[in-house]
Motif scaffolding. Structure first.
Motif, PDB file in Angstrom:
ATOM      1  N   VAL A  13       0.841  -1.210   0.000  1.00  0.00           N
ATOM      2  CA  VAL A  13       0.000   0.000   0.000  1.00  0.00           C
ATOM      3  C   VAL A  13       0.866   1.247   0.000  1.00  0.00           C
ATOM      4  O   VAL A  13       0.625   2.201  -0.766  1.00  0.00           O
ATOM      5  CB  VAL A  13      -0.952  -0.017   1.215  1.00  0.00           C
ATOM      6  CG1 VAL A  13      -1.624   1.343   1.392  1.00  0.00           C
ATOM      7  CG2 VAL A  13      -2.010  -1.096   1.050  1.00  0.00           C
ATOM      8  N   ASP A  48      -7.926  -1.721   0.666  1.00  0.00           N
ATOM      9  CA  ASP A  48      -6.535  -1.416   0.338  1.00  0.00           C
ATOM     10  C   ASP A  48      -6.448  -0.539  -0.903  1.00  0.00           C
ATOM     11  O   ASP A  48      -5.679   0.428  -0.945  1.00  0.00           O
ATOM     12  CB  ASP A  48      -5.749  -2.713   0.118  1.00  0.00           C
ATOM     13  CG  ASP A  48      -5.460  -3.453   1.415  1.00  0.00           C
ATOM     14  OD1 ASP A  48      -5.507  -2.813   2.470  1.00  0.00           O
ATOM     15  OD2 ASP A  48      -5.211  -4.668   1.350  1.00  0.00           O
ATOM     16  N   ASP A  61      -3.248  -8.765   5.283  1.00  0.00           N
ATOM     17  CA  ASP A  61      -4.548  -8.188   5.602  1.00  0.00           C
ATOM     18  C   ASP A  61      -5.308  -9.018   6.628  1.00  0.00           C
ATOM     19  O   ASP A  61      -6.161  -8.494   7.346  1.00  0.00           O
ATOM     20  CB  ASP A  61      -5.384  -8.043   4.324  1.00  0.00           C
ATOM     21  CG  ASP A  61      -5.070  -6.748   3.580  1.00  0.00           C
ATOM     22  OD1 ASP A  61      -4.484  -5.845   4.194  1.00  0.00           O
ATOM     23  OD2 ASP A  61      -5.413  -6.643   2.392  1.00  0.00           O
TER      24      ASP A  61
END
Length: 878
Positions: free
Chosen positions: A396, A434, A508
């Motif tokens: 990210v 995301d 995640d």
């Protein structure tokens, strides 16, 4: 037990022995030649040649090679092996003072004298391990007979390769050993060869146990005078056959190739393509290690000064260029060897970046797509695909703020090519949030544009996988409740129950679990990150991925039996590579406030990549249509995923794992962008920057436990890797009684690691005096309490001692110390250089228990344990 029998396969053994060195004279020479190593190679070659596993052409003996020759032979052996690949090394081993890397010293090795340990002409074990892991071999066996061999256990292989790699080390970490009589093999290899020469089957696990027994029976000692104990590192339950000699003295009868276990369920690409995939992480991480060694990032020691920054950049750049070459070759060979016609042009290669927990599934889907009709035109492959993963937070950040550096790295500090991987054509994160986080915060001058699909293509809830014996009985308790209530109920059923979650910065899964964890942790309904994180506190850093978490728990049956894991539901169906019969069976509980994994297809377009833009769009769109259609649905169903919309039913309704519910309800809403950001910020704030106060016993009795990587100062310096530049710490030297129980070696504050190590090297001294551990601990607890009065930053006190004065506090004075430790907010880690100090009822154990800290003694791996404790508090290496 997973016993792999490689007979009938292409097995390769590379036997490397460095008996002669070019540089043995001071000041930069290695300790001397090793004539015993010549006998090692002869004896071991003979043992393997008649052992029934390695054929005559399957054994390569490499005598006193330089580093380049070693790399060539290692690469060659890797290309040829598809069964078991064995590397044996005997020679000088060297470590930096921190002990966190092992250098295998080749013929031209030198030791640069000065303040840092640098070893030109030596091979880093981490690089050799990454090269071995690039082989298609089903099992990789590494045998090290050298000083400090046990330090190799700290250098973990890539998570994808952990199950395949079995490591045998001649001696425990931080110990030197005697090569023995020049006219015979070294003591360890003599015993190893004798065991390999016996009749019948010789399995790795049996070999390890018998080697330890033989070395113990022979009264062998390391150069420090401690018992000489060979070490091993394997995944639980893994084993491999290394010998099968018939009673007549000849080799055993090999099994026919078609009788071997077939562990490959998917068509395998060429070895070069596998190498491109598997060595990315290893080589780039090794580039960082090499850069550190040459650039002065390794810790101060007695062996030499660092080269400067230009050398560091040169080596790191060379390692990255090596990877680029491997990827280029791998892509071409993959296309050439798997195409339908020799006249087919090389297909366009798509680079697919994904979340680490999704990598296995995405790779299996990609492999299925490559051979599908949808990827074939006129008998030729339309595209190739390279799937790789990187830490979710790193991905990210790179797409949001570092796309320019991704195209053209400008410095060592910001280099997504090294830290994340190649520029992706497709990104498959674990959550649509995301992509929203990147789009909302992307730099205005970004050179990458995201084109995400509107909907995810699959779903897997995050579940609390609870050991069956302590799982909730009623259906209403298994689904819909907040995560924190489930954890509280679990601890009501078993007081010592634990909960673990993978690293929220790496996958995640961990971050989505953190959303639910933080939501319910405050008394007033507001998130309380510190209280939330206490619910999943554990020794050492969290496992990077959910699969690694499930692999790590069975290392200790007692921990496995009482520990619940926050993991994606699909892993309870598809399993993990290290799965074994002794794994604790688990039941899935479905928290009502934890969003699930929702993989999303995101096309990434880069400025300046116009030449093949249309072809690349067509290739990416073809994979997207297949992945989100029937072909992808079948691949996702095999791994246990659910439909992304509606009631989110299981894609495979025929085979449902016993541990999961067919239709848990309700399944919570998708994760929001702001919730992901807030949870990550809360996690980082609760876990750092931290404060650590080190207490180093400097009394006279420490004189025999002072020098080297395993001495008091050496252990302390090893742990500094767990601290970053935002953490605060100080070091006290504890000696003397009365009012002056300590001297300040390093004042409390922020320090570079280099400065801290220099201060310890210059100032730390053994004093001809006793120590008052209780008095020093009282002052340390008071000091940390004052520093933490106005914030909630994590803190830790570390006391490194030989326990000679452990009995000094007694009676009311010791009781008062325990009360003070229990009333404060700062845990105390007691680190004893003697065994048995952490036994129940001992002072160290009582102090650490009262404060909520950890006690470790010489019966454990002190360096690794101490580093893990500090890494929990700090923001440095994990």
């Amino acid at each position: 037990m997973t016993g792999y029998d490689p007979r009938g396969k292409a097995n390769r053994a590379l036997l490397v022995g460095v008996s002669e060195y070019d540089h043995t004279a001071p000041p930069d020479g290695v300790p001397g030649d090793l004539p015993a190593v010549r006998h090692n190679l002869n004896r071991l070659e003979e043992a393997l040649r008649h052992g029934g596993v390695f054929g005559e052409r399957g054994i390569t003996v490499c005598r006193s090679p330089d580093q380049g020759t070693f790399d060539q032979e290692l690469w060659k052996a890797g290309t040829e092996a598809d069964g078991v690949l064995l590397l044996y090394f005997a020679g000088h081993g060297a470590i930096p003072n921190a002990g966190d890397e092992l250098f295998l010293q080749m013929r031209k090795a030198r030791v640069v004298a000065g303040g840092h340990a640098v070893f030109p002409g030596a091979e880093l074990f981490s690089v050799a391990q990454a090269m071995l892991a690039a082989s298609p071999a089903q099992r990789i066996v590494i045998v090290l007979d050298c000083c400090f061999a046990g330090n190799a256990a700290w250098i973990r292989p890539d998570p994808r390769d952990k199950r395949r790699v079995l490591l045998l080390m001649s001696v425990q970490a931080n110990h030197r050993i005697d090569a023995g009589d020049p006219g015979t093999p070294t003591p360890f290899t003599a015993e190893l060869a004798a065991l390999l020469e016996r009749d019948g089957e010789v399995w790795f696990s049996e070999l390890v146990d018998e080697l330890r027994a033989r070395m113990s029976a022979g009264g062998r000692r390391t150069l420090r005078g401690d018992p000489w104990e060979p070490q091993s590192r394997t995944e639980p339950g893994e084993d491999v056959l290394l010998g099968a000699r018939s009673p007549s003295g000849g080799p055993g009868v090999p099994l026919p190739p078609d009788a071997q276990e077939d562990e490959t369920t998917e068509p395998e690409p060429s070895w070069w393509a596998v190498a491109a995939r598997r060595t990315w992480t290893g080589l780039t991480r090794s580039a960082g290690v090499v850069a550190g060694a040459v650039g002065g990032l390794l810790r101060p020691g007695p062996d030499g000064p660092p080269f400067g920054v230009p050398a560091r950049r040169l080596v790191a750049g060379a390692a990255v260029l090596l990877f680029v070459a491997v990827v280029g070759i791998g892509t071409y060979r993959f296309a050439a060897m798997n195409g339908d016609s020799s006249t087919c042009p090389p297909p366009l290669e798509l680079r697919v970046l994904t979340d680490p927990d999704l990598e296995s599934t995405v790779r299996a889907a990609a492999d299925a797509y490559l051979t599908s009709e949808e990827n074939t035109a006129d008998g030729c492959r339309s595209s190739g695909i390279t799937v790789y993963s990187a830490g979710a937070a790193d991905a990210v950040t790179a797409l949001r703020r570092q796309t320019g550096a991704w195209q053209e790295p400008r410095d060592d500090d910001t280099n997504p090519q090294r830290d994340v991987g190649p520029q992706p054509d497709v990104w498959i994160p674990g959550s649509p949030a995301d992509a929203a986080r990147v789009s909302a915060g992307q730099d205005t001058d970004a050179v990458a544009a995201l084109d995400p699909d509107e909907e995810p293509f699959a779903y897997s809830p995050i579940v609390l996988a609870v050991p069956q014996d302590i799982a909730a009985d009623k259906l209403g308790e298994r689904t819909g409740l907040p995560l924190t209530r489930m954890i509280d109920a679990l601890r009501d059923r078993r007081e010592d129950a634990e909960v673990r979650r993978p690293d929220p910065e790496f996958t995640d899964t961990g971050l989505l679990a953190t959303i639910g964890l933080h939501r319910g942790a405050g008394d007033t309904g507001a998130p309380d990150a510190r209280r939330a994180e206490a619910r999943v506190d554990q020794p050492g850093p969290p496992s990077p991925t959910a699969a690694e978490l499930l692999c790590a728990l069975p290392d200790d049956d007692a921990v496995d039996n009482r520990t619940a894991a926050l993991v994606p539901e699909f892993l309870l169906r598809s399993g993990v590579g290290c799965d074994s019969a002794r794994r604790t069976p688990r039941m899935a509980q479905y928290p009502g406030d934890v969003p699930g994994l929702e993989p999303l297809f995101v096309r990434v377009r880069w400025q300046g990549a116009d030449r093949d833009e249309a072809d690349r769009d067509r290739a990416a769109d073809g994979f997207r249509q297949w992945l989100t259609g029937g072909g992808g649905r079948a691949a996702l169903a095999r791994d246990g995923f659910r439909a992304p919309t509606g009631d989110r039913a299981l894609l495979d309704t025929e085979e449902v794992a016993d541990a999961v519910l067919r239709a848990p309800s309700p399944l919570t809403e998708s994760a929001g962008r702001d919730a992901m950001e807030a949870s990550l910020e809360g996690y980082r704030g609760a876990n750092g920057p931290g404060r650590v106060l080190f207490l180093l016993d400097s009394s006279g009795s420490m004189a025999g436990q002072w020098e080297g990587a395993s001495g008091g100062p050496g252990l302390l310096k090893q742990s500094l890797g767990g601290l970053g530049d935002r953490d605060e710490y100080g070091v006290w030297a504890v000696s003397g009684t009365g009012e002056d129980t300590y001297d300040t070696l390093l004042p409390f504050g922020r320090h570079t690691r280099k400065d801290a190590e220099r201060a310890i090297d210059l100032e730390a001294r053994v004093r001809d005096a006793g120590a008052d551990p209780a008095g020093a601990l009282r002052e340390a607890l008071d000091a940390m309490e004052r520093r933490g009065a106005h914030d909630e930053r994590p803190g830790l006190i570390v006391f490194v001692t030989d326990d000679e004065d452990a009995g000094r506090p007694s009676g009311d004075r010791f009781t008062g110390l325990l009360a003070l430790a229990g009333a404060g907010e700062t845990p105390v880690a007691m680190v004893s250089l003697k065994g048995g100090a952490c036994d129940a009822g001992k002072p160290d154990a009582l102090i650490s228990e009262a404060s909520g800290g950890r006690c470790v003694d010489a019966d454990e791996d002190l360096g690794a344990a101490l580093h893990d404790e500090v890494a929990r508090i700090g923001t440095g290496e994990t």
